[in-house]
Write an enzyme that holds these catalytic residues in place. Structure first.
Site, PDB file in Angstrom:
ATOM      1  N   HIS A  96       0.984  -1.331  -0.044  1.00 41.76           N
ATOM      2  CA  HIS A  96       0.092  -0.044  -0.165  1.00 41.76           C
ATOM      3  C   HIS A  96       0.891   1.310  -0.094  1.00 41.76           C
ATOM      4  CE1 HIS A  96      -2.740   3.127   1.304  1.00 41.76           C
ATOM      5  NE2 HIS A  96      -3.790   2.236   0.932  1.00 41.76           N
ATOM      6  N   GLU A 145      -3.905   1.904  -7.542  1.00 40.09           N
ATOM      7  CA  GLU A 145      -4.469   3.123  -6.327  1.00 40.09           C
ATOM      8  C   GLU A 145      -3.522   4.213  -6.839  1.00 40.09           C
ATOM      9  OE1 GLU A 145      -6.616   1.798  -2.658  1.00 40.09           O
ATOM     10  OE2 GLU A 145      -4.451   1.667  -2.405  1.00 40.09           O
TER      11      GLU A 145
HETATM   12  P1  PGA Z   1      -9.874   5.732   0.340  1.00 43.31           P
HETATM   13  O1  PGA Z   1      -8.442   4.979   0.365  1.00 43.31           O
HETATM   14  O2  PGA Z   1     -10.758   5.176  -0.097  1.00 43.31           O
HETATM   15  O3  PGA Z   1      -9.873   6.730   1.610  1.00 43.31           O
HETATM   16  O4  PGA Z   1      -9.291   6.878  -0.726  1.00 43.31           O
HETATM   17  C1  PGA Z   1      -8.252   3.718  -0.447  1.00 43.31           C
HETATM   18  C2  PGA Z   1      -6.977   3.317   0.071  1.00 43.31           C
HETATM   19  O5  PGA Z   1      -6.051   4.148   0.646  1.00 43.31           O
HETATM   20  O6  PGA Z   1      -6.724   1.934  -0.175  1.00 43.31           O
END
Ligand code: PGA
Length: 220
Positions: A96, A145
């Site tokens: 992440h 992401e």
């Molecule tokens: P968010 O976070 O949905 O608050 O944008 C997603 C993540 O960091 O996995």
């Protein structure tokens, strides 16, 4: 019909009482979950509390960890290893952006984590910020992401996320599922989950509220 993954990443949030209230409300809702795999990734501490909710006959609910030690068991103070995790979870988030940024996790460490996950029969959900990021060998689930979309209220477009997912799959034939993460809400979730190359979503902020998360599942 494809199975959709809906992953809740609670990050470093919630107390025992809050987790208890969330899961009790969630369990009492009659949620339509056909063709959906729901995975909750809480802080390690709450895995024993949540585990009983995943072992009913109709267990569409799964657990994931937010992290895993890159080492086997042993003298690694503060680490939680794969052998311990597999008593509770089927999945683990690896790479992440917050782990990369605040804990300086590089590709070497991430590859060691993927290996530990594999040795303990855990499925890695490997997070990348773009199609250019390397994906560790053997990973089947990737979460795309984009940095600027995380926690910002400014999601990527479904069209672009779909194209990135297509490229990730093309570049890494071992990747079977690509999820999108970054400001997913009940309003925008369907755009992502209906896209051809996307197989689900990774939800941060909106998963903390049980009503908002239930709506996300229902709108998928
Ligand atoms: P968010 O976070 O949905 O608050 O944008 C997603 C993540 O960091 O996995």
């Amino acid at each position: 019909m494809k199975t959709i993954f809906i992953v809740a990443n609670w990050k470093s949030n919630k107390t025992t009482q809050e987790v208890h209230d969330w899961i009790e409300t969630f369990a009492n809702n009659q949620i339509q979950h056909e063709n959906k795999t729901i995975i909750i990734c809480p802080a390690f501490l709450f895995l024993p509390l949540l585990k009983p909710y995943t072992v009913t006959n109709d267990s569409f609910l799964k657990l994931g960890a937010q992290n895993i030690s890159p080492f086997d068991e042993g003298a690694y103070t503060g680490e939680v290893n794969g052998k311990q995790l597999k008593e509770f979870v089927n999945y683990v988030l690896i790479g992440h952006s917050e782990r990369r940024k605040f804990f300086h996790e590089d590709e070497k460490v991430l590859a060691a984590k993927v290996l530990q996950a594999k040795e303990n029969s855990l499925e890695s959900i490997y997070c990348v910020g773009s199609q250019d990021d390397a994906v560790a060998e053997g990973v089947k689930i990737v979460a795309y992401e984009p940095l600027e979309a995380i926690g910002s209220g400014k999601p990527d477009t479904a069209q672009n996320a779909n194209e990135v997912a297509r490229k990730i799959k093309e570049k890494n034939p071992h990747v079977l599922h690509v999820l999108y993460g970054g400001s997913v809400t009940a309003k925008n979730v369907l755009e992502f989950t209906k896209a051809e190359y996307l197989d689900g979503v990774l939800v941060g902020g909106a998963s903390l509220d049980v009503k908002a998360f239930t709506e996300i599942i229902e709108n998928t």
